[in-house]
Design an enzyme around this catalytic site. Structure first.
Site, PDB file in Angstrom:
ATOM      1  N   ARG A 270       0.852  -1.192   0.000  1.00  0.00           N
ATOM      2  CA  ARG A 270       0.000   0.000   0.000  1.00  0.00           C
ATOM      3  C   ARG A 270       0.885   1.240   0.000  1.00  0.00           C
ATOM      4  O   ARG A 270       1.513   1.572   0.991  1.00  0.00           O
ATOM      5  CB  ARG A 270      -0.909  -0.017   1.235  1.00  0.00           C
ATOM      6  CG  ARG A 270      -1.634   1.293   1.462  1.00  0.00           C
ATOM      7  CD  ARG A 270      -2.735   1.189   2.498  1.00  0.00           C
ATOM      8  NE  ARG A 270      -2.313   0.699   3.799  1.00  0.00           N
ATOM      9  CZ  ARG A 270      -1.703   1.441   4.731  1.00  0.00           C
ATOM     10  NH1 ARG A 270      -1.381   2.688   4.492  1.00  0.00           N
ATOM     11  NH2 ARG A 270      -1.401   0.908   5.900  1.00  0.00           N
ATOM     12  N   HIS A 274      -3.865   4.181   4.624  1.00  0.00           N
ATOM     13  CA  HIS A 274      -4.924   3.174   4.719  1.00  0.00           C
ATOM     14  C   HIS A 274      -6.249   3.765   4.241  1.00  0.00           C
ATOM     15  O   HIS A 274      -6.966   3.156   3.449  1.00  0.00           O
ATOM     16  CB  HIS A 274      -5.043   2.696   6.165  1.00  0.00           C
ATOM     17  CG  HIS A 274      -6.192   1.779   6.402  1.00  0.00           C
ATOM     18  ND1 HIS A 274      -6.237   0.488   5.924  1.00  0.00           N
ATOM     19  CD2 HIS A 274      -7.362   1.972   7.064  1.00  0.00           C
ATOM     20  CE1 HIS A 274      -7.363  -0.081   6.276  1.00  0.00           C
ATOM     21  NE2 HIS A 274      -8.073   0.802   6.964  1.00  0.00           N
ATOM     22  N   TYR A 283       3.989   5.582  11.292  1.00  0.00           N
ATOM     23  CA  TYR A 283       4.322   4.204  11.646  1.00  0.00           C
ATOM     24  C   TYR A 283       5.209   3.485  10.634  1.00  0.00           C
ATOM     25  O   TYR A 283       5.567   2.341  10.850  1.00  0.00           O
ATOM     26  CB  TYR A 283       3.038   3.392  11.875  1.00  0.00           C
ATOM     27  CG  TYR A 283       2.040   3.405  10.730  1.00  0.00           C
ATOM     28  CD1 TYR A 283       2.214   2.596   9.600  1.00  0.00           C
ATOM     29  CD2 TYR A 283       0.914   4.230  10.782  1.00  0.00           C
ATOM     30  CE1 TYR A 283       1.301   2.607   8.560  1.00  0.00           C
ATOM     31  CE2 TYR A 283      -0.002   4.239   9.744  1.00  0.00           C
ATOM     32  CZ  TYR A 283       0.191   3.423   8.635  1.00  0.00           C
ATOM     33  OH  TYR A 283      -0.726   3.450   7.615  1.00  0.00           O
TER      34      TYR A 283
END
Length: 376
Positions: A270, A274, A283
């Site tokens: 990805r 998200h 993160y």
């Protein structure tokens, strides 16, 4: 052991037909599933991925400009979706989560029909039966149970394993690596295995379940989990549209033939957030993103078309022009969507009224009207 899980995009158990550098590589087991993919077919796959990426990027911008409540990007996962979607037959059924914009495209769903979900005007504007594409599922993993039940119905009604291949059906269910931590997914695996349901479980392992990496969820590569349920599992390069097409064709053929379920792990990445409410810089490292940019699914096909098929600039210019036209139509449709009536949360949620709901509705409408009276 755990630290190495996210680097296993190679090896004998990793199906790849086109390298990140655009070089076609032989695979005796799966080459036979793409013998029909000549230069024109590959150009069509490139067009699919480019157009899907363009309207995905446009939707991302529309959300940032306040036109959509949220958007779920698929940037980087175009090959995993276009390859799988183009492997389906008209009689097959797909069950998506909420990121399968590329699958929707291959099933004939116009991109504008996706917008109402994310603008809050409808729950899905297409007919699932007409397109063989179920409405989006927001609850993580729930579509796996739905898909398994549908596939069990195909089995019970004798729509698999028939002498006429054109009359055989299969189901394919799409979910992410994060969903594999949900009980619904594993319940679906159990039921599918017990009843030999003709369902392909297609896991797009994009490395991150929102902010949790894959190694926090599993001690083994995800495709190996299938062995515990008694059906085959396979890992494919999710950034290789040719490999995804071949592997999904094989898996769907297994299901239509009556051999039961298959788990496909499309190993991809990805490249965006998200959702538009997420901040991936909190993160994951920028170096990781840069590494995966070198494996871009669209760029490898472009390079292959130029180097191995002699495709000229005219094709890429035509795709760019079509992308611009699609983006403009997509944007225009979005901004012209009607504003839902303020009482829709009451009139479109409850099948029957009640005194309590009616009182809440009246109170809400009075509160809403007070802003108009005040000129705000």
């Amino acid at each position: 052991m755990l630290a190495g899980l996210r680097a296993t995009d190679s090896g004998d158990d990793f199906v790849q037909l086109m390298t990140p550098e655009g070089q076609r590589v032989a695979n005796p087991e799966f080459d036979r599933y793409v013998t029909d993919v000549d230069a024109d077919a590959l150009k069509a796959l490139h067009r699919d991925m480019a157009l899907v990426r363009r309207f995905d990027r446009e939707a991302n911008a529309l959300q940032r400009q306040g036109q959509l409540g949220i958007w779920v990007p698929l940037l980087g996962q175009e090959a995993a979706q276009i390859g799988a979607g183009r492997a389906m037959q008209p009689q097959d059924m797909a069950f998506p989560s909420y990121r399968e914009h590329g699958i929707a495209w291959t099933r004939g769903v116009d991109p504008t029909e996706l917008l109402g979900i994310f603008r809050g005007t409808d729950h899905g504007a297409w007919d699932p039966r007409e397109h063989g594409f179920h409405l989006y599922t927001i609850v993580i993993g729930n579509q796996v149970l739905n898909a398994t039940g549908y596939a069990m119905g195909q089995r019970f009604e004798g729509r698999v394993g028939g002498e006429d291949p054109a009359g055989n059906e299969a189901t394919i269910c799409f979910f992410g690596d994060g969903a594999t931590s949900q009980g619904d997914v594993h319940e679906g695996f159990v039921w599918a295995a017990v009843y030999d349901a003709p369902v392909v479980f297609y896991c797009q392992n994009n490395q991150w379940a929102i902010s949790e990496p894959t190694e926090r969820q599993s001690r083994v590569p995800l495709y190996r989990r299938a062995a515990g349920y008694g059906f085959p599992g396979i890992r494919v390069d999710g950034n290789d549209v040719l490999a995804c097409l071949a592997v999904t064709r094989w898996a769907l053929e297994e299901c239509r033939s009556g051999n039961g379920p298959v788990l496909v792990e499309a190993f991809t990445y990805r490249m965006d957030a998200h959702t538009t409410s997420d901040d991936p810089t909190r993160y994951r490292l920028a170096d990781e993103l840069e590494l995966w940019k070198l494996k871009d699914p669209i760029e490898r096909v472009r390079v292959n078309l130029v180097r191995e098929h002699g495709v000229g600039q005219d094709h890429f210019d035509a795709v760019q022009a079509e992308s611009d036209e699609l983006a403009a139509r997509f944007r225009r449709f979005c901004v012209e969507l009607p504003q839902p009536a303020p009482d829709r949360m009451f009139s479109q949620v409850y099948a029957e009224g009640s005194a309590q709901v009616d009182a809440q509705r009246e109170a809400f409408l009075a509160y809403h009207a007070s802003f108009e009276e005040a000129g705000r």
